[in-house]
Design an enzyme around this catalytic site. Sequence first.
Site, short mmCIF file in Angstrom:
data_model
loop_
_atom_site.label_atom_id
_atom_site.label_comp_id
_atom_site.label_asym_id
_atom_site.label_seq_id
_atom_site.Cartn_x
_atom_site.Cartn_y
_atom_site.Cartn_z
N ARG A 165 21.53 6.64 -39.51
CA ARG A 165 21.97 7.05 -38.16
C ARG A 165 23.18 6.23 -37.72
NH1 ARG A 165 18.48 10.10 -39.33
NH2 ARG A 165 16.93 11.05 -37.96
N SER A 237 14.45 11.73 -31.38
CA SER A 237 13.95 10.35 -31.48
C SER A 237 14.72 9.46 -30.51
CB SER A 237 14.18 9.81 -32.89
OG SER A 237 13.59 10.63 -33.84
N GLU A 334 18.16 4.92 -30.43
CA GLU A 334 18.96 5.77 -31.29
C GLU A 334 19.90 6.60 -30.43
OE1 GLU A 334 19.13 9.44 -34.15
OE2 GLU A 334 17.82 9.38 -32.45
N1 EPU Z 1 3.89 8.45 -36.49
C1 EPU Z 1 2.79 8.08 -35.73
N2 EPU Z 1 2.72 8.50 -34.44
C2 EPU Z 1 3.67 9.28 -33.88
C3 EPU Z 1 4.79 9.65 -34.65
C4 EPU Z 1 4.89 9.23 -35.96
O1 EPU Z 1 1.91 7.38 -36.21
O2 EPU Z 1 3.52 9.62 -32.70
C5 EPU Z 1 3.96 8.00 -37.91
C6 EPU Z 1 3.15 8.86 -38.86
O3 EPU Z 1 2.56 8.02 -39.78
C7 EPU Z 1 4.18 9.70 -39.58
C8 EPU Z 1 5.38 8.80 -39.59
O4 EPU Z 1 5.29 8.07 -38.36
O5 EPU Z 1 3.77 9.99 -40.87
C9 EPU Z 1 6.70 9.54 -39.63
O6 EPU Z 1 6.74 10.48 -38.58
P1 EPU Z 1 7.71 11.75 -38.63
O7 EPU Z 1 7.63 12.42 -39.95
O8 EPU Z 1 7.50 12.56 -37.40
O9 EPU Z 1 9.16 11.10 -38.61
P2 EPU Z 1 9.80 9.90 -37.77
O10 EPU Z 1 10.00 8.74 -38.67
O11 EPU Z 1 9.04 9.66 -36.52
C10 EPU Z 1 12.25 10.56 -38.41
C11 EPU Z 1 13.53 10.86 -37.72
C12 EPU Z 1 13.52 12.26 -37.13
C13 EPU Z 1 13.29 13.24 -38.26
C14 EPU Z 1 11.97 12.91 -38.97
C15 EPU Z 1 11.74 13.75 -40.19
C16 EPU Z 1 14.42 8.74 -36.93
C17 EPU Z 1 14.69 7.87 -35.76
N3 EPU Z 1 13.80 9.88 -36.68
O12 EPU Z 1 11.23 10.54 -37.41
O13 EPU Z 1 14.79 12.50 -36.57
O14 EPU Z 1 13.27 14.58 -37.79
O15 EPU Z 1 12.01 11.53 -39.42
O16 EPU Z 1 12.61 13.38 -41.21
O17 EPU Z 1 14.81 8.40 -38.05
C18 EPU Z 1 16.07 12.38 -34.56
O18 EPU Z 1 16.82 11.61 -35.15
O19 EPU Z 1 16.27 12.70 -33.35
C19 EPU Z 1 14.91 12.93 -35.25
C20 EPU Z 1 14.05 13.75 -34.66
#
Ligand code: EPU
Length: 339
Positions: A165, A237, A334
Amino acid sequence: MILHHENHSLKDLHTFGLDVKARYYLVYHNEEELKELLNGTLIRQHSLLLMGGGSNLLFLKDYDGVVLHSAIDGIQVAEEDNEQVLLKVGAGVEWDALVAWSVEKGYGGIENLSYIPGDVGAAPVQNIGAYGVEFQDVFVRAEGYFVDSALPFSLNKKECAFGYRDSIFKKELKGKVVVTQVWIRLSKQPRFLLDYGPVRSAVEDLGSINLHNIRKVIVAIRCSKLPDPKEAGNAGSFFKNPVVPLAFFQQLQAIHPDVPHYELAGGMEIKIPAGWLIEQAGWKGRQVGRAAVHQKQALVLVNLGGATGKEIYALAESIQRDVQQKYGILLEPEVNVLA
Ligand code: EPU
């Protein structure tokens, strides 16, 4: 023709849906109009904010300067052979319209980035990423103009210094250049990346692995977790996923054996989902005034209707403080916070 508005409401022009105004809101449609604006007095005399789809911004108050929006359109095939296609895309093209167009044509590389809000011009700035793919994976070059001199620039992938990012446009070149055209390379024989979470099994359930089905699955996953900005204002995010040294992670894991994580830098650094930290700290679904932590994805802060930017930011700061106290990790926003 350049569109020129004064004291213009940005409520419907950014995804948090905050009731804020820009002193000047200017829209240009081609490079000539942009150069005219850069050479004019308004931009020289006021602070400048470049705004695409407004999907990564939190305004804490009205913007007392110039908000500049690109409406440069067009997806052109600049070169192609049997394997690849080089596209030149206007900064004002909606990102997901580009993804939909590419999937329709059978060009692979950005299907995992389906349904990300925002415009193409912001994609290199933010190095948008999702489901195992980052924008830099397809990026070839960005073109545009320096704000001060109105002279053109062209930057290749190495020069853009992409990170998670992150890019040169958020650092050395922040506020100094305007991106007008983005060049990307897509593949006619795509290699599908399906190993993020439930993507592979969900695509297989649809019958066959192809661009259309991958797009369908990614759109469905995003819709199930991320709130629609038209229903609850948000900027995706709110925080980045923190990256910590291995030794620090091992201490955390000893206390919380179930902490999800991804290895980086050959295992020496570990990325931890901020959503997990925020949920464990007890914030998921919590509401403070008209701001809230989204019930299905704790990394997303939402405007329940009529919130101010300050209310949302106050919630973000409370989360930051609490997560730091409980886990010793400082979450970094972010979104671009405009104080
Ligand atoms: N998780 C939780 N609780 C929550 C959310 C997430 O425990 O409320 C844990 C879970 O273990 C889950 C892990 O976090 O397996 C990852 O969650 P998720 O797949 O939803 O992805 P993220 O890491 O929360 C990132 C990006 C998103 C992107 C997704 C999918 C960042 C800051 N965010 O989110 O990007 O869509 O991966 O690749 O890197 C954005 O940048 O606006 C965005 C939405």
